[in-house]
Motif scaffolding. Structure first.
Motif, PDB file in Angstrom:
ATOM      1  N   PHE A  58       5.478   1.651   3.499  1.00  0.00           N
ATOM      2  CA  PHE A  58       6.352   2.168   1.999  1.00  0.00           C
ATOM      3  C   PHE A  58       5.825   3.652   1.679  1.00  0.00           C
ATOM      4  O   PHE A  58       4.488   4.004   1.914  1.00  0.00           O
ATOM      5  CB  PHE A  58       5.808   1.193   1.019  1.00  0.00           C
ATOM      6  CG  PHE A  58       6.375  -0.225   1.391  1.00  0.00           C
ATOM      7  CD1 PHE A  58       7.974  -0.627   1.121  1.00  0.00           C
ATOM      8  CD2 PHE A  58       5.583  -1.009   1.666  1.00  0.00           C
ATOM      9  CE1 PHE A  58       8.305  -1.893   1.216  1.00  0.00           C
ATOM     10  CE2 PHE A  58       6.112  -2.395   2.243  1.00  0.00           C
ATOM     11  CZ  PHE A  58       7.554  -2.834   1.769  1.00  0.00           C
ATOM     12  N   ILE A  59       6.486   4.262   0.797  1.00  0.00           N
ATOM     13  CA  ILE A  59       6.111   5.478   0.351  1.00  0.00           C
ATOM     14  C   ILE A  59       5.875   5.122  -1.149  1.00  0.00           C
ATOM     15  O   ILE A  59       6.715   4.880  -1.829  1.00  0.00           O
ATOM     16  CB  ILE A  59       7.062   6.682   0.439  1.00  0.00           C
ATOM     17  CG1 ILE A  59       7.387   7.093   1.961  1.00  0.00           C
ATOM     18  CG2 ILE A  59       6.564   7.889  -0.254  1.00  0.00           C
ATOM     19  CD1 ILE A  59       8.411   7.784   1.894  1.00  0.00           C
ATOM     20  N   ASP A  62       1.788   7.430  -5.605  1.00  0.00           N
ATOM     21  CA  ASP A  62       0.945   8.465  -5.340  1.00  0.00           C
ATOM     22  C   ASP A  62       1.217   9.431  -3.993  1.00  0.00           C
ATOM     23  O   ASP A  62       0.752  10.456  -3.992  1.00  0.00           O
ATOM     24  CB  ASP A  62      -0.584   7.721  -5.026  1.00  0.00           C
ATOM     25  CG  ASP A  62      -0.628   6.844  -3.969  1.00  0.00           C
ATOM     26  OD1 ASP A  62       0.130   6.048  -3.499  1.00  0.00           O
ATOM     27  OD2 ASP A  62      -1.747   6.479  -3.535  1.00  0.00           O
ATOM     28  N   GLU A  63       1.854   8.679  -3.101  1.00  0.00           N
ATOM     29  CA  GLU A  63       2.295   9.599  -1.883  1.00  0.00           C
ATOM     30  C   GLU A  63       3.599  10.529  -2.497  1.00  0.00           C
ATOM     31  O   GLU A  63       3.712  11.594  -1.803  1.00  0.00           O
ATOM     32  CB  GLU A  63       2.530   8.642  -0.972  1.00  0.00           C
ATOM     33  CG  GLU A  63       1.599   7.831  -0.050  1.00  0.00           C
ATOM     34  CD  GLU A  63       1.776   6.807   0.758  1.00  0.00           C
ATOM     35  OE1 GLU A  63       1.069   6.641   1.762  1.00  0.00           O
ATOM     36  OE2 GLU A  63       3.021   5.951   0.482  1.00  0.00           O
ATOM     37  N   LEU A  64       4.433  10.132  -3.110  1.00  0.00           N
ATOM     38  CA  LEU A  64       5.663  10.698  -3.673  1.00  0.00           C
ATOM     39  C   LEU A  64       5.299  11.939  -4.329  1.00  0.00           C
ATOM     40  O   LEU A  64       5.859  13.037  -4.052  1.00  0.00           O
ATOM     41  CB  LEU A  64       6.591   9.836  -4.611  1.00  0.00           C
ATOM     42  CG  LEU A  64       7.348   8.912  -3.889  1.00  0.00           C
ATOM     43  CD1 LEU A  64       8.171   8.155  -5.182  1.00  0.00           C
ATOM     44  CD2 LEU A  64       8.399   9.345  -3.066  1.00  0.00           C
ATOM     45  N   LYS A  65       4.223  11.902  -5.118  1.00  0.00           N
ATOM     46  CA  LYS A  65       3.484  13.008  -5.902  1.00  0.00           C
ATOM     47  C   LYS A  65       3.308  14.265  -4.924  1.00  0.00           C
ATOM     48  O   LYS A  65       3.557  15.391  -5.311  1.00  0.00           O
ATOM     49  CB  LYS A  65       2.319  12.862  -6.460  1.00  0.00           C
ATOM     50  CG  LYS A  65       1.795  13.706  -7.450  1.00  0.00           C
ATOM     51  CD  LYS A  65       0.397  13.253  -8.169  1.00  0.00           C
ATOM     52  CE  LYS A  65      -0.007  14.214  -9.198  1.00  0.00           C
ATOM     53  NZ  LYS A  65       0.924  14.346 -10.324  1.00  0.00           N
ATOM     54  N   PHE A  66       3.189  14.170  -3.650  1.00  0.00           N
ATOM     55  CA  PHE A  66       2.800  14.967  -2.602  1.00  0.00           C
ATOM     56  C   PHE A  66       4.033  15.352  -1.696  1.00  0.00           C
ATOM     57  O   PHE A  66       3.683  16.057  -0.463  1.00  0.00           O
ATOM     58  CB  PHE A  66       1.572  14.757  -1.964  1.00  0.00           C
ATOM     59  CG  PHE A  66       0.213  14.474  -3.008  1.00  0.00           C
ATOM     60  CD1 PHE A  66      -0.249  15.384  -3.722  1.00  0.00           C
ATOM     61  CD2 PHE A  66      -0.118  13.146  -3.104  1.00  0.00           C
ATOM     62  CE1 PHE A  66      -1.287  15.194  -4.566  1.00  0.00           C
ATOM     63  CE2 PHE A  66      -1.207  13.040  -3.760  1.00  0.00           C
ATOM     64  CZ  PHE A  66      -1.901  13.882  -4.624  1.00  0.00           C
ATOM     65  N   VAL A  67       5.182  14.887  -1.841  1.00  0.00           N
ATOM     66  CA  VAL A  67       6.162  15.116  -1.101  1.00  0.00           C
ATOM     67  C   VAL A  67       6.318  16.546  -0.762  1.00  0.00           C
ATOM     68  O   VAL A  67       6.905  16.790   0.634  1.00  0.00           O
ATOM     69  CB  VAL A  67       7.444  14.506  -1.756  1.00  0.00           C
ATOM     70  CG1 VAL A  67       8.117  15.256  -2.567  1.00  0.00           C
ATOM     71  CG2 VAL A  67       8.432  14.129  -0.525  1.00  0.00           C
ATOM     72  N   LEU A  68       6.372  17.532  -1.382  1.00  0.00           N
ATOM     73  CA  LEU A  68       6.408  18.701  -1.119  1.00  0.00           C
ATOM     74  C   LEU A  68       5.329  19.238  -0.158  1.00  0.00           C
ATOM     75  O   LEU A  68       5.462  19.994   0.766  1.00  0.00           O
ATOM     76  CB  LEU A  68       6.468  19.888  -2.103  1.00  0.00           C
ATOM     77  CG  LEU A  68       7.657  19.496  -3.101  1.00  0.00           C
ATOM     78  CD1 LEU A  68       7.702  20.695  -4.270  1.00  0.00           C
ATOM     79  CD2 LEU A  68       9.073  19.689  -2.281  1.00  0.00           C
ATOM     80  N   LYS A  69       4.002  18.939  -0.234  1.00  0.00           N
ATOM     81  CA  LYS A  69       2.999  19.148   0.514  1.00  0.00           C
ATOM     82  C   LYS A  69       3.201  18.421   1.866  1.00  0.00           C
ATOM     83  O   LYS A  69       2.482  18.976   2.860  1.00  0.00           O
ATOM     84  CB  LYS A  69       1.630  18.628  -0.367  1.00  0.00           C
ATOM     85  CG  LYS A  69       1.313  19.651  -1.170  1.00  0.00           C
ATOM     86  CD  LYS A  69      -0.163  19.277  -1.402  1.00  0.00           C
ATOM     87  CE  LYS A  69      -0.665  20.581  -2.658  1.00  0.00           C
ATOM     88  NZ  LYS A  69      -1.565  20.068  -3.717  1.00  0.00           N
ATOM     89  N   LYS A  97       8.010   0.835  -4.839  1.00  0.00           N
ATOM     90  CA  LYS A  97       7.609   1.806  -3.859  1.00  0.00           C
ATOM     91  C   LYS A  97       9.038   1.880  -2.930  1.00  0.00           C
ATOM     92  O   LYS A  97      10.137   1.065  -3.424  1.00  0.00           O
ATOM     93  CB  LYS A  97       6.506   1.014  -2.868  1.00  0.00           C
ATOM     94  CG  LYS A  97       6.815  -0.326  -2.562  1.00  0.00           C
ATOM     95  CD  LYS A  97       5.525  -1.057  -1.947  1.00  0.00           C
ATOM     96  CE  LYS A  97       5.634  -2.374  -1.843  1.00  0.00           C
ATOM     97  NZ  LYS A  97       4.451  -3.298  -1.562  1.00  0.00           N
ATOM     98  N   ILE A  98       9.070   2.785  -2.104  1.00  0.00           N
ATOM     99  CA  ILE A  98      10.287   3.194  -1.300  1.00  0.00           C
ATOM    100  C   ILE A  98      10.118   2.599   0.276  1.00  0.00           C
ATOM    101  O   ILE A  98       9.300   3.140   0.802  1.00  0.00           O
ATOM    102  CB  ILE A  98      10.389   4.683  -1.334  1.00  0.00           C
ATOM    103  CG1 ILE A  98      10.918   4.959  -2.870  1.00  0.00           C
ATOM    104  CG2 ILE A  98      11.985   5.008  -0.564  1.00  0.00           C
ATOM    105  CD1 ILE A  98      10.868   6.333  -3.052  1.00  0.00           C
TER     106      ILE A  98
END
Length: 110
Positions: A58-59, A62-69, A97-98
């Motif tokens: 799952f994403i 807290d992982e979505l926050k860094f999607v651009l990184k 979550k995704i």
């Protein structure tokens, strides 16, 4: 596997650069500019697994926050508001979550 294996440096730079300003992130436009919408389902799965840093399947928020990184170390962090908007757009079953199927659906949305 890295994003650079799936996208050209120009695509990544253009997509991340388009949303460098705070509160400007739009996942639909981002996926289009980076070229993710044109990728095969197999490549979309690869992107999902790169963004799923803890490999939980799952994403999470807290992982979505860094999607651009996830696309380039030069990317900015998403704001809390942008992160919550992206999560709400992708989390179809409301579990916070995704999952992979939700991510594929999110990328395919017009």
């Amino acid at each position: 596997m890295a994003m650079a294996d799936l996208f050209s440096a120009e695509e990544i730079k253009a997509a991340v650069g388009a949303f460098s300003a705070a509160e400007s992130f739009c996942h639909k436009k981002f996926f289009e500019i980076v070229g993710l919408k044109k990728k095969s389902q197999e490549d979309i799965k690869k992107v999902f697994h790169i963004l799923d840093k803890d490999q939980s399947g799952f994403i999470e928020e807290d992982e979505l926050k860094f999607v651009l990184k996830g696309f380039t170390p030069d990317g900015r962090d998403l704001s809390d508001k942008e992160t919550k908007t992206l999560l709400a757009a992708g989390d179809k079953d409301g579990d916070g979550k995704i999952g992979l199927d939700e991510f594929i659906t999110l990328v395919a949305e017009p």
